[in-house]
Scaffold this motif. Structure first.
Motif, PDB file in Angstrom:
ATOM      1  N   UNK A  36       0.842  -1.203   0.000  1.00 26.57           N
ATOM      2  CA  UNK A  36       0.000   0.000   0.000  1.00 26.57           C
ATOM      3  C   UNK A  36       0.873   1.247   0.000  1.00 26.57           C
ATOM      4  N   UNK A  37       1.959   1.232   0.762  1.00 20.56           N
ATOM      5  CA  UNK A  37       2.876   2.379   0.771  1.00 20.56           C
ATOM      6  C   UNK A  37       3.420   2.650  -0.621  1.00 20.56           C
ATOM      7  N   UNK A  38       3.737   1.601  -1.356  1.00 16.38           N
ATOM      8  CA  UNK A  38       4.266   1.762  -2.712  1.00 16.38           C
ATOM      9  C   UNK A  38       3.237   2.424  -3.626  1.00 16.38           C
ATOM     10  N   UNK A  39       1.974   2.053  -3.479  1.00 15.53           N
ATOM     11  CA  UNK A  39       0.905   2.648  -4.299  1.00 15.53           C
ATOM     12  C   UNK A  39       0.687   4.112  -3.935  1.00 15.53           C
ATOM     13  N   UNK A  40       0.643   4.400  -2.643  1.00 16.75           N
ATOM     14  CA  UNK A  40       0.338   5.757  -2.185  1.00 16.75           C
ATOM     15  C   UNK A  40       1.492   6.721  -2.379  1.00 16.75           C
ATOM     16  N   UNK A  41       2.706   6.203  -2.455  1.00 17.62           N
ATOM     17  CA  UNK A  41       3.905   7.032  -2.495  1.00 17.62           C
ATOM     18  C   UNK A  41       3.893   8.042  -3.637  1.00 17.62           C
ATOM     19  N   UNK A  42       3.328   7.659  -4.775  1.00 15.83           N
ATOM     20  CA  UNK A  42       3.294   8.547  -5.942  1.00 15.83           C
ATOM     21  C   UNK A  42       2.371   9.748  -5.739  1.00 15.83           C
ATOM     22  N   UNK A  43       1.455   9.642  -4.794  1.00 21.43           N
ATOM     23  CA  UNK A  43       0.405  10.652  -4.666  1.00 21.43           C
ATOM     24  C   UNK A  43       0.484  11.478  -3.386  1.00 21.43           C
TER      25      UNK A  43
END
Length: 275
Positions: A36-43
């Motif tokens: 989840x951190x990897x997904x949210x990191x871009x935003x």
């Protein structure tokens, strides 16, 4: 000093967040796991490893039972999954209230073992001195005022704060004291809209609202609430997805295929080589 660069991407740091006061709103979500951190990191500008992990991931009734070890474990996971967002880890109940020295020791341990860039404390009237003590010793600290989940047993539940009277003034003073003690930002949770705006106007560091006001310098939500993983969410949550429904539909389809012996099919199994 070694010239070897371990990180090719520079993470957002406390001074970067502090410099956003009154500018482009700061985007923050909670994260507890590497994927989840990897997904949210871009935003996100900031990922908060909240002690809400106790309720969201571990099924606890509140955050009081969360341990330092739990926060370290999830902090490590979020650091592995993210690359650019600032990562802030909550100090759990009982890890910082006894004294500034105890708070520093626990915060230093969390930062050493996770690699996170800051810690967050719920800022009551006795905590400003602790914030100052930690900041002077190299630990960036985020404050948290208004509705304080770790005080749920004293308050008798999760209740909105600061609608008037002495409580309103106390929250304002808590926020001011946190900022003056050196906090680089202050989370403002579950307070009347007017109070959130006033706090934002009177303190020199960014406010991060949750159930507060669009006038705050940034916003944070529990990602699992925002993604629709739970049947009930607080009033201040806007659901941007229905992952609970999607997961249920996927599990139902999987169960149906297994029972009908449609899964696994030829594409999902291995065959012995001829000869």
């Amino acid at each position: 000093m070694s010239s070897h660069r371990q990180d090719q991407v520079r993470r957002v740091a406390a001074p970067d967040i502090a410099a956003r006061k009154g500018k482009t709103p700061i985007v923050c979500l909670t994260a507890y796991t590497a994927p989840v951190a990897e997904i949210l990191d871009d935003h996100c500008d900031l990922l908060l490893v909240g002690d809400s992990v106790g309720m969201v991931v571990h099924g606890l009734p509140n955050t009081v039972g969360v341990t330092l070890e739990m926060m370290i474990l999830h902090g490590q996971a979020v650091m592995r999954g993210s690359k650019k967002a600032m990562v802030v880890v909550d100090m759990p109940f009982g890890s910082y209230e006894a004294s500034a020295e105890v708070a520093y020791a626990n915060a230093a341990r969390m930062m050493k073992e996770t690699g996170a860039q800051a810690v967050k404390v719920e800022a009551g009237e006795l905590i400003a001195g602790t914030i100052e003590y930690m900041v002077k010793r190299g630990i960036p600290v985020m404050g948290h005022v208004g509705l304080r989940p770790q005080s749920v047993l004293v308050d008798g539940g999760f209740k909105a704060k600061g609608k008037g009277g002495e409580e309103r003034q106390r929250i304002l003073e808590d926020a001011r004291a946190s900022a003056e003690a050196g906090a680089f930002a202050v989370v403002v949770e579950g307070v009347a809209e007017g109070l959130a705006r006033e706090i934002t106007e009177v303190i020199a560091v960014p406010t991060i609202g949750i159930g507060a006001s669009a006038g705050c310098d940034g916003q944070v939500l529990v990602a699992d609430d925002m993604l629709g993983l739970f049947e009930w969410t607080p009033k201040f949550v806007r659901r941007y997805a229905d992952l609970k429904g999607e997961i249920s539909r996927a599990a139902a389809a999987y169960a149906e295929d297994v029972r009908a012996r449609r899964f696994p099919g030829p594409a999902e199994i291995y065959f012995a080589k001829a000869g």
